[in-house]
Design a protein around this motif. Sequence first.
Motif, short mmCIF file in Angstrom:
data_model
loop_
_atom_site.label_atom_id
_atom_site.label_comp_id
_atom_site.label_asym_id
_atom_site.label_seq_id
_atom_site.Cartn_x
_atom_site.Cartn_y
_atom_site.Cartn_z
N UNK A 3 -3.51 0.49 -16.74
CA UNK A 3 -3.42 1.24 -14.97
C UNK A 3 -3.56 0.09 -13.46
N UNK A 5 -3.98 0.20 -10.03
CA UNK A 5 -4.58 0.81 -8.58
C UNK A 5 -3.91 0.43 -6.79
N UNK A 23 -2.64 5.69 -3.32
CA UNK A 23 -1.59 6.09 -4.88
C UNK A 23 -2.95 6.83 -5.49
N UNK A 24 -3.64 6.21 -5.55
CA UNK A 24 -4.84 6.11 -6.99
C UNK A 24 -4.58 5.51 -7.87
N UNK A 25 -4.56 6.31 -9.25
CA UNK A 25 -4.48 4.93 -9.84
C UNK A 25 -3.47 5.68 -11.08
#
Lengths: 118, 113
Positions: free
Chosen positions: A35, A37, A41-43
């Motif tokens: 992922x 981050x 945008x979050x993950x």
Amino acid sequence: EAQVTQNPRYLITVTGKKLTVTCSQNMNHEYMSWYRQDPGLGLRQIYYSMNVEVTDKGDVPEGYKVSRKEKRNFPLILESPSPNQTSLYFCASSLIQGQGFPGANVLTFGAGSRLTVL
Amino acid sequence: GIQVEQSPPDLILQEGANSTLRCNFSDSVNNLQWFHQNPWGQLINLFYIPSGTKQNGRLSATTVATERYSLLYISSSQTTDSGVYFCAEFSGVTTDSWGKLQFGAGTQVVVTP
């Protein structure tokens, strides 16, 4: 100790210089994933792997490659890094239940790798 | 794929206060997980809760799968609760893409002494 280990933890590089972020887990997990981050945008998932030699794209795979030659390792490869790949990267792993998907098992995350591309 | 919306985006609490965080999903919920990212960036799984209610100390979570939402309750908040809380769901459970995980944008929680 059961853990997911990422290396390097911090890296500053230049545009176009190939790099690999390693991820290794010692829990015999089938499922592994990467992922990124970014603020606000979050993950977002880059790639995932359900088992050895089985990989698939997440939501943001462009510019990245992965391989899963061994169960414990899942390296993330940036063939030609660009500044928009500057981000905080996480690797995670989990078991897979008999139903065939990993969601029912707890995801264990690595400590993160902060990458800056100049 | 599934869309995940978290609210509120930011929360400031005084130590000892209670609060509720929410996750809404655009599709069916089957594998919902809640995570906490501490101020040092470490991500820890809090709950796996596809339905029902679970409690872990001062934290509890409830998922109403039929209505496609989940709630995370923080009671008697402490400064160590500060950080970002994420919910996530595996999408594509009924397709070939079983491993795709979709996170919400997170709720930033600050607990002040």
